[in-house]
Design an enzyme around this catalytic site. Structure first.
Site, PDB file in Angstrom:
ATOM      1  N   GLY A   7      18.388  -4.651 -19.298  1.00 56.95           N
ATOM      2  CA  GLY A   7      17.140  -3.855 -20.123  1.00 56.95           C
ATOM      3  C   GLY A   7      17.368  -3.948 -21.594  1.00 56.95           C
ATOM      4  O   GLY A   7      18.434  -3.511 -21.963  1.00 56.95           O
ATOM      5  N   SER A   8      16.473  -4.098 -22.662  1.00 55.85           N
ATOM      6  CA  SER A   8      16.876  -4.093 -24.089  1.00 55.85           C
ATOM      7  C   SER A   8      15.553  -4.209 -24.841  1.00 55.85           C
ATOM      8  O   SER A   8      14.215  -4.115 -24.335  1.00 55.85           O
ATOM      9  CB  SER A   8      17.742  -5.213 -24.239  1.00 55.85           C
ATOM     10  OG  SER A   8      17.228  -6.557 -23.797  1.00 55.85           O
ATOM     11  N   ARG A   9      15.651  -4.281 -26.252  1.00 55.02           N
ATOM     12  CA  ARG A   9      14.454  -4.563 -27.018  1.00 55.02           C
ATOM     13  C   ARG A   9      14.812  -5.820 -28.135  1.00 55.02           C
ATOM     14  O   ARG A   9      15.891  -5.815 -28.504  1.00 55.02           O
ATOM     15  CB  ARG A   9      14.029  -3.442 -27.546  1.00 55.02           C
ATOM     16  CG  ARG A   9      13.193  -3.464 -28.951  1.00 55.02           C
ATOM     17  CD  ARG A   9      12.857  -2.237 -29.461  1.00 55.02           C
ATOM     18  NE  ARG A   9      12.014  -2.213 -30.441  1.00 55.02           N
ATOM     19  CZ  ARG A   9      10.848  -2.044 -30.722  1.00 55.02           C
ATOM     20  NH1 ARG A   9      10.037  -1.755 -29.602  1.00 55.02           N
ATOM     21  NH2 ARG A   9      10.070  -2.162 -31.890  1.00 55.02           N
TER      22      ARG A   9
END
Length: 228
Positions: free
Chosen positions: A194-196
């Site tokens: 998960g990240s941006r």
């Protein structure tokens, strides 16, 4: 399902673990007389490998041919579209529009170039590992930013892509170098789990084609259209 080479250590290890578990399940089924246990272990082994492999999948994408269309650098959900007044990262020097994309653990995690571009600057920032949905993650989390000059027909414009780690994502992969040329939609790295990912465009030179809440796909979804 195509898997990215950026995750070969993880999905390769998971494949070996699966084979070992399947071997154990074979022994329990045919030699030890424990068919139920064997079937349970075999099912777990296969699901485990598929779950790990899914994080590192790299599906083929149809890249829009129109050079004026700027594509998404990542799969995920558009979380914010804001104007940054003072974005000073060469070749940027002034205001920029930031489009922030949140990637859940279920999304494809490779990153793609939003336009044909030449990398001119690579900037790494040490930081924390807040949840990528946290507003503080934008300023405080570990991040890697590449910026450069993009080309669309006979027009050039500055562009930047920032990879931001999250609470689960603890490794940013960005092997590109200054001077490297990237094609639109080309895979240049990934954030593991998960990240941006953020896309920066010059204010007043592009029409934004998405809104907050939209689901986007890296390389194929159009985020903006160059206007001048």
């Amino acid at each position: 399902m195509t898997l990215t080479h950026y995750g070969i250590r993880e999905w390769g290890s998971a494949f070996i673990v699966m084979l070992l578990l399947l071997a154990g399940a074979w022994y329990l089924y045919f030699k030890a007389g424990c068919p139920r246990t064997a079937i349970g272990i075999a099912a777990f082994a296969v699901v485990f490998f598929l779950a790990v492999a899914a994080f590192f999948r790299s599906p083929c994408r149809r890249i829009p041919a129109n050079p004026l269309l700027i594509v998404s650098p990542a799969d995920g959900t558009v979380k914010d579209i804001v104007e940054v007044e003072d974005f000073n990262l060469p070749p940027f020097n002034g205001p920029a529009v930031r489009i922030g994309i949140f990637l859940s653990v279920l999304n494809v995690h490779v990153n793609r170039a939003p336009a044909e571009m030449t990398v001119e600057n690579i900037s790494y920032r040490e930081g924390e590992y807040l949840d990528a949905r946290d507003e503080g993650a934008v300023q405080r989390n570990e991040a890697m930013t590449i910026s450069g000059t993009a080309l669309a027909d006979d027009k050039t414009f500055p562009v930047a892509i920032r990879q931001i780690s999250g609470a689960i994502a603890r490794r940013i992969v960005c092997p590109v170098k200054v001077g490297e040329k990237l094609k639109k939609g080309e895979i240049y790295g990934m954030i593991k789990f998960g990240s941006r990912t953020e896309l920066y465009l010059p204010v007043g030179r592009a029409e934004i084609n998405v809104k907050v809440g939209d689901k986007v796909s890296g390389g194929s979804s159009v985020l903006a259209t160059l206007t001048e």
